[in-house]
Every structure is written in structure tokens, then in C-alpha cells.
Design a protein around this motif. Structure first.
Motif, PDB file in Angstrom:
ATOM      1  N   GLU A 171      -1.156  14.440  18.458  1.00  0.00           N
ATOM      2  CA  GLU A 171      -1.475  15.519  17.530  1.00  0.00           C
ATOM      3  C   GLU A 171      -0.220  16.073  16.863  1.00  0.00           C
ATOM      4  O   GLU A 171      -0.244  16.438  15.689  1.00  0.00           O
ATOM      5  CB  GLU A 171      -2.233  16.634  18.244  1.00  0.00           C
ATOM      6  CG  GLU A 171      -3.660  16.273  18.578  1.00  0.00           C
ATOM      7  CD  GLU A 171      -4.361  17.339  19.402  1.00  0.00           C
ATOM      8  OE1 GLU A 171      -3.717  18.341  19.784  1.00  0.00           O
ATOM      9  OE2 GLU A 171      -5.551  17.165  19.670  1.00  0.00           O
ATOM     10  N   LYS A 172       0.880  16.131  17.597  1.00  0.00           N
ATOM     11  CA  LYS A 172       2.127  16.619  17.017  1.00  0.00           C
ATOM     12  C   LYS A 172       2.603  15.711  15.887  1.00  0.00           C
ATOM     13  O   LYS A 172       3.165  16.174  14.903  1.00  0.00           O
ATOM     14  CB  LYS A 172       3.213  16.739  18.085  1.00  0.00           C
ATOM     15  CG  LYS A 172       2.999  17.884  19.045  1.00  0.00           C
ATOM     16  CD  LYS A 172       4.154  17.963  20.011  1.00  0.00           C
ATOM     17  CE  LYS A 172       4.036  19.170  20.888  1.00  0.00           C
ATOM     18  NZ  LYS A 172       4.428  20.401  20.225  1.00  0.00           N
ATOM     19  N   GLU A 180       9.778  16.698  19.820  1.00  0.00           N
ATOM     20  CA  GLU A 180      10.239  17.935  19.192  1.00  0.00           C
ATOM     21  C   GLU A 180      11.560  17.728  18.461  1.00  0.00           C
ATOM     22  O   GLU A 180      11.728  18.185  17.329  1.00  0.00           O
ATOM     23  CB  GLU A 180      10.382  19.055  20.235  1.00  0.00           C
ATOM     24  CG  GLU A 180       9.064  19.533  20.806  1.00  0.00           C
ATOM     25  CD  GLU A 180       8.136  20.124  19.749  1.00  0.00           C
ATOM     26  OE1 GLU A 180       8.606  20.777  18.798  1.00  0.00           O
ATOM     27  OE2 GLU A 180       6.915  19.923  19.887  1.00  0.00           O
TER      28      GLU A 180
END
Length: 93
Positions: free
Chosen positions: A33-34, A64
Motif C-alpha cells: 500500500e505504501k 520509508e
């Protein structure tokens, strides 16, 4: 959140060791999803999945960090376009 710490019986902070856990199916869905909002190379996606296979926390850090770099590159490109658009060197008089 994804780290588990095993402390020795004396609660000595020097004796604390970090253990790793593989990602669960739910964790993998969150990783995916990221990435959905961004266009990324398949190599990066597969690397994140490979990392998640043995260390879930490291996979999230990898994702990230990659997304931060990607956003910074995008912002830099937008700033360059603004500078080029404001150039008055080629004005016709």
C-alpha cells in the motif's frame, strides 16, 4: 513497533539484543500500500519484499527511506522547472 527486545535477567541495557521477525501477510499488504501511490522500479519492490522475508522492521525502513528520496527528487525537479519558467534571458524586446 516491529522490534522485539530480549533483556537479560539483570536488566542491563548493554546486554540487550535485537531480534528480527519476518513480515506477516498483513505487514506485506501495508508495504504494498505504501508503494501504490508511486511509480517505482520492480527491482525496488522486490528488494523490499526480500528484506521483509527475514526482517519486517528493516523492510519498512527501506520503503520509508526510498519514498523520502523519491519525494525529494520530485521536489527538486519541480523547483528547477519554476526557475526555468521564470527566466527572462530570452525576452523579445
Amino acid at each position: 513497533m516491529y522490534k522485539a527486545l530480549i533483556e537479560d535477567t539483570f536488566n542491563d541495557s548493554e546486554g540487550t539484543e535485537e531480534t528480527t521477525f519476518p513480515a506477516t501477510d498483513k505487514d506485506l499488504l501495508i508495504l504494498i500500500e505504501k508503494f501504490l501511490r508511486f511509480e517505482i522500479p520492480s527491482k525496488v519492490f522486490l528488494q523490499a519484499i526480500a528484506i521483509a522475508d527475514y526482517d519486517c522492521a528493516a523492510a519498512f525502513r527501506y520503503v520509508e527511506n526510498y519514498l523520502i528520496v523519491l519525494k525529494n527528487k520530485k521536489n527538486r525537479k519541480q523547483k528547477k522547472l519554476l526557475v526555468l519558467g521564470c527566466s527572462t534571458r530570452f525576452d523579445n524586446n
